[in-house]
Design an enzyme around this catalytic site. Structure first.
Site, PDB file in Angstrom:
ATOM      1  N   HIS A   1       0.907  -1.248   0.029  1.00 30.97           N
ATOM      2  CA  HIS A   1       0.114  -0.152   0.075  1.00 30.97           C
ATOM      3  C   HIS A   1       0.765   1.200   0.153  1.00 30.97           C
ATOM      4  CE1 HIS A   1      -3.717   2.445   1.306  1.00 30.97           C
ATOM      5  NE2 HIS A   1      -2.560   3.094   1.699  1.00 30.97           N
ATOM      6  N   GLU A   2       1.747   1.474   1.044  1.00 32.33           N
ATOM      7  CA  GLU A   2       2.737   2.547   0.986  1.00 32.33           C
ATOM      8  C   GLU A   2       3.725   2.788  -0.173  1.00 32.33           C
ATOM      9  OE1 GLU A   2       1.987   4.788   3.161  1.00 32.33           O
ATOM     10  OE2 GLU A   2       0.443   3.518   4.272  1.00 32.33           O
TER      11      GLU A   2
ATOM     12  N   HIS B   1       2.028   4.852  -2.953  1.00 35.81           N
ATOM     13  CA  HIS B   1       2.307   6.036  -2.714  1.00 35.81           C
ATOM     14  C   HIS B   1       3.713   6.482  -3.135  1.00 35.81           C
ATOM     15  CE1 HIS B   1      -1.701   6.876  -0.808  1.00 35.81           C
ATOM     16  NE2 HIS B   1      -1.387   6.132   0.212  1.00 35.81           N
TER      17      HIS B   1
ATOM     18  N   HIS C   1       3.686   6.584  -6.958  1.00 32.21           N
ATOM     19  CA  HIS C   1       3.046   7.596  -7.462  1.00 32.21           C
ATOM     20  C   HIS C   1       4.185   8.827  -7.374  1.00 32.21           C
ATOM     21  CE1 HIS C   1      -1.216   9.799  -7.555  1.00 32.21           C
ATOM     22  NE2 HIS C   1      -0.284   9.928  -8.807  1.00 32.21           N
TER      23      HIS C   1
END
Length: 278
Positions: free
Chosen positions: A67-68, A71, A74
């Protein structure tokens, strides 16, 4: 050529803030003829290795890491040279979780788990029976979880959209109306859930809690293309990087999604991931 950088702080230690998060260390910036590469922090709180044992991650830990890392990717893979609209900066609040929730899907794919999941002593891959039990547990009470998220989102939106000075906030009355429309299990009358709903009163999600579920819709639908074309299909991955990760907030997030998927978002892949549709 150096493209980007990342600082990792993965293990828990005394005095360290709990939780897991990504943050910006340095944004991409073009100062001709040079380009400053982006750098990110990735912080987690996994159990550290022991004197004679490696650090072992639970499946929840793996989902958190993926999940992290969504980010992080991105931020690091942006091709926008202006920090205010590059990477995660400036992306609409209800779409900024798309890459992170998208990456979580890999933690449930057999092809991905076969690359990383091994017994720490025998080095055997994840047994098929255990993998199936994980999938079954993922779907357990999934419908109730979905309705709970709808309850939170509807309550948040109506609380802000329907406020009337003459009538006051109608805090508990409005919650009861929302629960009558979507809840399967109704808490007792003495419960005071709104007083503890810190996401919308102290957490920055006022009138925006729906973004959690909407980002799940976007992420599940985006990942469905990988399921259709191959989990590790290089061309599909390149399209995701080009149309979602690289453009940041240089265009509306919905336009980026359409550019990748070729259509508007479809909630059906999310329902399938919950085991609620075929």
């Amino acid at each position: 050529r150096l493209r980007a950088g990342i600082y990792l702080d993965l293990y828990a230690r005394r005095g360290k803030r709990g939780g897991a998060w990504m943050d910006v260390c340095r944004s991409r910036f073009r100062d001709a003829p040079d380009t400053q590469p982006p750098v990110a922090f990735l912080t987690c709180n996994f159990a550290p290795p022991g004197r004679a044992a490696p650090a072992l991650l639970t499946h929840d830990d793996v989902q958190t890491l993926f999940h992290e890392m969504g980010h992080v990717l991105h931020h690091l893979l942006t091709e926008v040279d202006l920090p205010g609209v590059g990477g995660i900066d400036g992306v609409e609040w209800d779409a900024v979780e798309l890459p992170s929730q998208f990456m979580e899907n890999f933690a449930w794919q057999r092809e991905a788990l076969d690359l990383i999941a091994r017994h720490c002593q025998t080095h055997q891959p994840l047994p098929a029976e255990l993998y199936q039990r994980m999938l079954d547990a993922r779907h357990f009470h999934a419908g109730l979880h979905l309705l709970r998220q709808l309850e939170f989102a509807l309550y948040d939106l109506r609380l802000h959209a329907e406020y009337d000075v003459a009538r006051g906030p109608r805090t508990l009355e409005l919650l009861a109306e929302v629960r009558r429309s979507v809840a399967v299990l109704t808490p007792p009358a003495w419960q005071r859930f709104p007083q503890a709903f810190t996401h919308i009163f102290a957490g920055g999600y006022a009138a925006g809690y729906y973004g959690y579920l909407w980002a799940e819709v976007l992420a599940a639908d985006a990942f469905a293309r990988f399921a259709e074309e191959g989990v590790f299909n290089a061309a599909t991955g390149a399209a995701f990087r080009r149309e979602i990760l690289a453009v940041g907030a240089s265009r509306p997030a919905l336009e980026s999604f359409r550019a990748f998927r070729g259509r508007d978002p479809d909630p059906l892949p999310l329902l399938r991931s919950y085991g609620l549709a075929t």
